[in-house]
Design an enzyme around this catalytic site. Structure first.
Site, PDB file in Angstrom:
ATOM      1  N   SER A  31       0.857  -1.208   0.000  1.00  0.00           N
ATOM      2  CA  SER A  31       0.000   0.000   0.000  1.00  0.00           C
ATOM      3  C   SER A  31       0.878   1.237   0.000  1.00  0.00           C
ATOM      4  O   SER A  31       0.552   2.237  -0.642  1.00  0.00           O
ATOM      5  CB  SER A  31      -0.883   0.065   1.243  1.00  0.00           C
ATOM      6  OG  SER A  31      -1.285  -1.184   1.652  1.00  0.00           O
ATOM      7  N   LYS A  55      16.625 -16.661 -13.617  1.00  0.00           N
ATOM      8  CA  LYS A  55      17.465 -17.397 -14.572  1.00  0.00           C
ATOM      9  C   LYS A  55      17.298 -18.906 -14.451  1.00  0.00           C
ATOM     10  O   LYS A  55      17.609 -19.643 -15.391  1.00  0.00           O
ATOM     11  CB  LYS A  55      18.932 -17.003 -14.405  1.00  0.00           C
ATOM     12  CG  LYS A  55      19.169 -15.529 -14.708  1.00  0.00           C
ATOM     13  CD  LYS A  55      20.340 -15.307 -15.627  1.00  0.00           C
ATOM     14  CE  LYS A  55      20.388 -13.837 -16.044  1.00  0.00           C
ATOM     15  NZ  LYS A  55      21.276 -13.576 -17.157  1.00  0.00           N
ATOM     16  N   SER A  80      29.838 -15.630 -14.346  1.00  0.00           N
ATOM     17  CA  SER A  80      30.220 -15.578 -12.940  1.00  0.00           C
ATOM     18  C   SER A  80      28.979 -15.330 -12.094  1.00  0.00           C
ATOM     19  O   SER A  80      29.050 -15.192 -10.885  1.00  0.00           O
ATOM     20  CB  SER A  80      31.223 -14.453 -12.707  1.00  0.00           C
ATOM     21  OG  SER A  80      30.644 -13.232 -13.093  1.00  0.00           O
ATOM     22  N   GLN A  85      24.789 -20.466 -12.025  1.00  0.00           N
ATOM     23  CA  GLN A  85      24.015 -21.237 -11.049  1.00  0.00           C
ATOM     24  C   GLN A  85      22.821 -21.911 -11.710  1.00  0.00           C
ATOM     25  O   GLN A  85      22.464 -23.040 -11.388  1.00  0.00           O
ATOM     26  CB  GLN A  85      23.500 -20.329  -9.940  1.00  0.00           C
ATOM     27  CG  GLN A  85      24.551 -19.968  -8.909  1.00  0.00           C
ATOM     28  CD  GLN A  85      23.915 -19.277  -7.716  1.00  0.00           C
ATOM     29  OE1 GLN A  85      23.075 -19.838  -7.037  1.00  0.00           O
ATOM     30  NE2 GLN A  85      24.299 -18.047  -7.475  1.00  0.00           N
ATOM     31  N   TYR A 117      26.028 -27.312  -6.680  1.00  0.00           N
ATOM     32  CA  TYR A 117      25.189 -28.088  -7.605  1.00  0.00           C
ATOM     33  C   TYR A 117      25.995 -29.164  -8.332  1.00  0.00           C
ATOM     34  O   TYR A 117      25.501 -29.790  -9.263  1.00  0.00           O
ATOM     35  CB  TYR A 117      24.510 -27.157  -8.614  1.00  0.00           C
ATOM     36  CG  TYR A 117      23.529 -26.207  -7.973  1.00  0.00           C
ATOM     37  CD1 TYR A 117      22.374 -26.691  -7.347  1.00  0.00           C
ATOM     38  CD2 TYR A 117      23.747 -24.829  -7.967  1.00  0.00           C
ATOM     39  CE1 TYR A 117      21.475 -25.831  -6.742  1.00  0.00           C
ATOM     40  CE2 TYR A 117      22.852 -23.959  -7.360  1.00  0.00           C
ATOM     41  CZ  TYR A 117      21.720 -24.465  -6.748  1.00  0.00           C
ATOM     42  OH  TYR A 117      20.831 -23.617  -6.139  1.00  0.00           O
ATOM     43  N   ASP A 175      -1.952  -2.890 -17.078  1.00  0.00           N
ATOM     44  CA  ASP A 175      -1.698  -1.902 -18.134  1.00  0.00           C
ATOM     45  C   ASP A 175      -0.261  -2.008 -18.625  1.00  0.00           C
ATOM     46  O   ASP A 175       0.020  -1.760 -19.802  1.00  0.00           O
ATOM     47  CB  ASP A 175      -1.941  -0.490 -17.591  1.00  0.00           C
ATOM     48  CG  ASP A 175      -3.385  -0.297 -17.154  1.00  0.00           C
ATOM     49  OD1 ASP A 175      -4.281  -0.497 -17.990  1.00  0.00           O
ATOM     50  OD2 ASP A 175      -3.613   0.007 -15.960  1.00  0.00           O
ATOM     51  N   GLY A 185      17.301 -11.314 -22.231  1.00  0.00           N
ATOM     52  CA  GLY A 185      16.575 -12.582 -22.172  1.00  0.00           C
ATOM     53  C   GLY A 185      15.247 -12.440 -21.445  1.00  0.00           C
ATOM     54  O   GLY A 185      14.203 -12.862 -21.943  1.00  0.00           O
ATOM     55  N   GLU A 207      16.747   0.260 -17.090  1.00  0.00           N
ATOM     56  CA  GLU A 207      18.167  -0.017 -17.385  1.00  0.00           C
ATOM     57  C   GLU A 207      19.043   0.954 -16.588  1.00  0.00           C
ATOM     58  O   GLU A 207      18.716   2.131 -16.458  1.00  0.00           O
ATOM     59  CB  GLU A 207      18.423   0.151 -18.883  1.00  0.00           C
ATOM     60  CG  GLU A 207      19.867  -0.178 -19.265  1.00  0.00           C
ATOM     61  CD  GLU A 207      20.101  -0.242 -20.785  1.00  0.00           C
ATOM     62  OE1 GLU A 207      19.696   0.700 -21.484  1.00  0.00           O
ATOM     63  OE2 GLU A 207      20.699  -1.237 -21.233  1.00  0.00           O
ATOM     64  N   ASP A 213      23.291   0.358 -22.775  1.00  0.00           N
ATOM     65  CA  ASP A 213      23.386  -0.091 -24.170  1.00  0.00           C
ATOM     66  C   ASP A 213      22.013  -0.309 -24.799  1.00  0.00           C
ATOM     67  O   ASP A 213      21.807   0.007 -25.966  1.00  0.00           O
ATOM     68  CB  ASP A 213      24.167  -1.405 -24.241  1.00  0.00           C
ATOM     69  CG  ASP A 213      23.470  -2.486 -23.438  1.00  0.00           C
ATOM     70  OD1 ASP A 213      23.590  -2.480 -22.199  1.00  0.00           O
ATOM     71  OD2 ASP A 213      22.769  -3.322 -24.031  1.00  0.00           O
ATOM     72  N   ASN A 309      20.342 -12.198  -5.290  1.00  0.00           N
ATOM     73  CA  ASN A 309      21.670 -12.702  -4.920  1.00  0.00           C
ATOM     74  C   ASN A 309      22.632 -11.563  -4.643  1.00  0.00           C
ATOM     75  O   ASN A 309      23.251 -11.009  -5.535  1.00  0.00           O
ATOM     76  CB  ASN A 309      22.192 -13.626  -6.013  1.00  0.00           C
ATOM     77  CG  ASN A 309      21.408 -14.926  -6.049  1.00  0.00           C
ATOM     78  OD1 ASN A 309      20.988 -15.428  -5.008  1.00  0.00           O
ATOM     79  ND2 ASN A 309      21.169 -15.455  -7.226  1.00  0.00           N
TER      80      ASN A 309
END
Lengths: 317, 317
Positions: A31, A55, A80, A85, A117, A175, A185, A207, A213, A309
């Site tokens: 709110s 990702k 990196s 990950q 992982y 909207d 991506g 951005e 860019d 992260n």
């Protein structure tokens, strides 16, 4: 792998494919921020996603889309950050070998996450040429499939599932949806999902000024590099690819730049008011909304919080 | 106001009453913490609740349960913490006057939060006697209704809605729910909800070693004060009340104490791994699970994250 822009059916299929492995992240509201912006904001919390960022979606869709034959030789990428990950996480899910190329100055915490992982890490000097050379060597030796962090249609289709879920769950006609842009991506996926699942919804991007860019490319109609790189939003440093740029050009209304100071203020709101751990890149969309209130006033705005992260020992406040 | 222990119907009514004003907070999970504890953990994220803590529920239910006649004279309480915000927030929702008594050394951020909801603040010296005297004076002057932070059945019924939602939403039969204990409003509400809505579920509590009154009271069967107060979990310093203690005694299986170091480690997991801003008191339940793995091993465990109101400038890591 497909060589064409993801269709509605491709994105629906990607969602079905990744769903069993990801968190169905919640939509948060505030709110305080609604009053502050005179708009209705719906935050898609991809900081709460597996591996702490959207990702996971693209990485999973890319890996799960490979043939058994391809998976036998494993997957590889250079990164990196969150993409490393994501690929390591996805490979672990399907029991595939995973080779990650990381700069030899990568933070210890990111190395541990990828190791966690079960991925095999190869360190190299932190230059684009060295990274590519190292990955090429791995591919030559192992036959592993390279998965680009954003210039890959399976990755784009995977990232598109974040805004698909937002549109499915939010219960109002949005909207606008706004996402951050680095390599594009997430943004190109967002543009496709809006077009297919909520055609009345405009897509904006946020951005950093210090990695501007995409806004340049958007205006000049060709892929450009940033005039300089200097921003706290370390997930958004790359420039667009030949697969992401045309989708963005066709489906995005505008790209809004924000300063690091504005990013940190947005981060502070997300942490203090919404109790969400969000990394600088993840706060860029909100920063753009806060800076351009006249654009969003009175609107229903979906905001993608892309990731969380961040090193707790190095907070900007 | 009712003078009896909340029934199943009372808690259902409380939920219907507060629902339009609160966030239906999500349940978060973490594969990392599941693996780490060899259990299935379901985190009820009350740090993402309005005002940043479950106390919004109890405050709202208490205020919304007052008669129009009572509301005309407003409400009052003494608190420097989340309960003050909860009552100010609830009073604002019904347009009632709100008088909050705060110690004159309260942090600026907490004062601003209460002011933000339009409450009138009276400062006093930080002793129990002074706080009570100041509230009594306000009641004498205004006729405002005093709302105790926990020793109040409407407050208890409100807090009970957090674990009711957890039970409704989680989609599995929980073996255990664990909540932190200070004055016992949340814990007694949790015990009642488990009893009514999930009778097979045991209820545990986590308590800081540096405010270990509840575990003492639980063992000796009478309300005791803590032998000493010294903990980072500043939301859990009070001792039980004559309304919360009997419910806890009847419905709680055990109270597990944790050190500040263990609380900070649990906080770190919640921030780093789950991207949730959680205050020390809110991490006590997880700390108790991490410390007592043998108790929870192989079980489905609901963990109440009670709040996220923490000063970003004073983090313990």
């Amino acid at each position: 792998m497909t060589g064409t822009v993801p269709t509605k059916i491709t994105i629906e299929a990607a969602h079905a494919l990744v769903k069993p492995f990801i968190h169905h992240t919640p939509i948060a509201t505030s709110s305080f921020l609604n009053d502050h912006c005179e708009a209705e904001l719906f935050f898609k919390c991809e900081n709460l996603q597996k591996i702490g960022a959207f990702k996971a979606r693209g990485g999973l869709n890319a890996v799960l889309s490979l043939s058994e034959e391809q998976l036998k030789n494993g997957v590889t990428t250079h990164s990196s950050g969150n993409h490393a990950q994501a690929i390591a996480f996805a490979a672990a899910k399907v029991g595939a070998k995973c080779y990650i190329v990381m700069p030899d100055n990568s933070p210890r915490v990111k190395i541990s996450a990828v190791e966690g992982y079960g991925a095999e890490i190869t360190f190299c000097k932190n230059t684009p040429e060295e990274r590519q050379r190292t990955v090429d060597e791995i591919i030559a030796n192992t036959g592993a499939t390279f998965i680009h962090p954003f210039n890959n249609y399976e990755v784009i289709a995977g990232q598109a599932t974040a805004s698909k879920e937002l549109i499915d769950d939010v219960g109002v006609a949005l909207d606008v949806i706004i996402a951050p842009v680095g390599g594009g991506g997430l943004l190109s996926g967002t543009a496709l999902s809006a077009q297919y699942f909520s055609p009345g919804t405009k897509v904006y991007a946020g951005e950093p000024e210090g990695a501007a860019d995409a806004v340049l490319s958007f205006r000049s109609d060709k892929i450009e590099k940033a005039p300089y790189i200097n921003t706290i939003a370390d997930g958004l440093l790359t420039y667009l690819g030949d697969k992401t740029f045309p989708i963005i050009k066709a489906g995005v209304t505008d790209i809004l730049t924000v300063s690091d100071e504005e990013i940190i203020q947005a981060m502070r709101y997300l942490w203090e008011r919404m109790k969400l751990v969000v990394e600088p890149s993840g706060a860029v969309s909100l920063a753009a909304v806060l800076k351009n209130k006249e654009v969003f006033k009175g609107k229903k705005v979906g905001i993608i919080i892309s990731g969380g992260n961040v090193d707790l020992g190095k907070l900007p406040f």
